[in-house]
Design a protein around this motif. Structure first.
Motif, mmCIF file in Angstrom:
data_model
loop_
_atom_site.group_PDB
_atom_site.id
_atom_site.type_symbol
_atom_site.label_atom_id
_atom_site.label_comp_id
_atom_site.label_asym_id
_atom_site.label_seq_id
_atom_site.Cartn_x
_atom_site.Cartn_y
_atom_site.Cartn_z
ATOM 1 N N ALA A 1 0.838 -1.205 0.000
ATOM 2 C CA ALA A 1 0.000 0.000 0.000
ATOM 3 C C ALA A 1 0.876 1.260 0.000
ATOM 4 C CB ALA A 1 -0.939 -0.007 1.203
ATOM 5 N N VAL A 2 1.912 1.262 0.819
ATOM 6 C CA VAL A 2 2.828 2.405 0.865
ATOM 7 C C VAL A 2 3.553 2.548 -0.468
ATOM 8 C CG1 VAL A 2 4.965 3.263 1.931
ATOM 9 C CG2 VAL A 2 3.125 2.370 3.371
ATOM 10 N N GLU B 1 1.199 3.937 -3.161
ATOM 11 C CA GLU B 1 0.938 5.366 -2.995
ATOM 12 C C GLU B 1 2.154 6.195 -3.399
ATOM 13 O OE1 GLU B 1 -0.376 8.623 0.385
ATOM 14 O OE2 GLU B 1 -0.784 6.503 0.755
ATOM 15 N N GLY C 1 2.670 6.141 -7.168
ATOM 16 C CA GLY C 1 1.677 6.984 -7.821
ATOM 17 C C GLY C 1 2.013 8.458 -7.703
ATOM 18 N N ARG C 2 2.358 8.895 -6.511
ATOM 19 C CA ARG C 2 2.680 10.312 -6.278
ATOM 20 C C ARG C 2 3.937 10.751 -7.019
ATOM 21 N NH1 ARG C 2 1.272 12.134 -0.137
ATOM 22 N NH2 ARG C 2 -0.832 11.262 -0.088
ATOM 23 N N ALA D 1 -3.907 1.954 -4.737
ATOM 24 C CA ALA D 1 -3.246 2.988 -3.929
ATOM 25 C C ALA D 1 -2.683 4.118 -4.789
ATOM 26 C CB ALA D 1 -2.142 2.359 -3.085
ATOM 27 N N GLY D 2 -2.655 3.927 -6.121
ATOM 28 C CA GLY D 2 -2.219 5.021 -6.983
ATOM 29 C C GLY D 2 -1.126 4.710 -7.984
#
Length: 160
Positions: A20-21, A24, A27-28, A96-97
């Motif tokens: 999940a981390v 994210e 994605g960012r 998550a991205g």
């Protein structure tokens, strides 16, 4: 800052959080994400055995005088577990991205698999759960995350 991220999965809650981390962050940062898994012969925890397309022995193999005794898990069962874990992790990372997500698995020692994958992908960040599904857990940090942290030349993020 980080362009190539590698995250390892083993089916533990810590590796789920690491995915999940990683998803994210990837994605960012618009980074490429590789999710990897190490296929190893040994006792399969019940929570992973349910992912196999084949029956998995309930009794773990035991060692007597260096010779394996008991039921061995078939390579096909291990591969089906790996495939299911990687598919779940890929979906979670995308949710998550993460946009660019690849999955891989290799046979061997989990720390060496992570190090191999990170080096071959020129990763600048490796993300790991602080503890996996291993039988004997380290006092402060799991043996895989500890070994990767010591030997990887880039950044390592451990997730609790």
């Amino acid at each position: 800052m980080f362009r190539n991220i590698v995250v390892a999965v083993d089916g533990s809650s810590h590796s789920d959080k690491a995915v999940a981390v990683a998803g994210e962050l990837a994605g960012r940062l618009e980074a490429d994400l590789t999710i990897t898994h190490a296929l190893i012969q040994g006792p399969i925890p019940k929570e992973l055995a349910r992912l196999s397309s084949e029956p998995v022995p309930e009794m773990p193999p035991m060692s007597v005088g260096g010779a394996a005794v008991g039921n061995q898990v078939s390579r096909t069962a291990l591969q089906s577990i790996a495939k299911a874990l990687l598919e779940q992790a890929q979906a979670s990372a995308r949710e998550a991205g993460a946009k660019s997500v690849e999955t891989t698995w290799h046979e061997g020692d989990p720390a060496n698999v992570v190090l191999y994958e990170a080096r071959s992908r020129n990763a600048d960040l490796v993300i790991l759960g602080c503890r996996g599904l291993g039988g004997v857990k380290g006092l402060l940090m799991g043996s895989v995350s500890s070994k990767v942290n010591q030997l990887f030349e880039g950044s390592v993020l451990t997730v609790k």
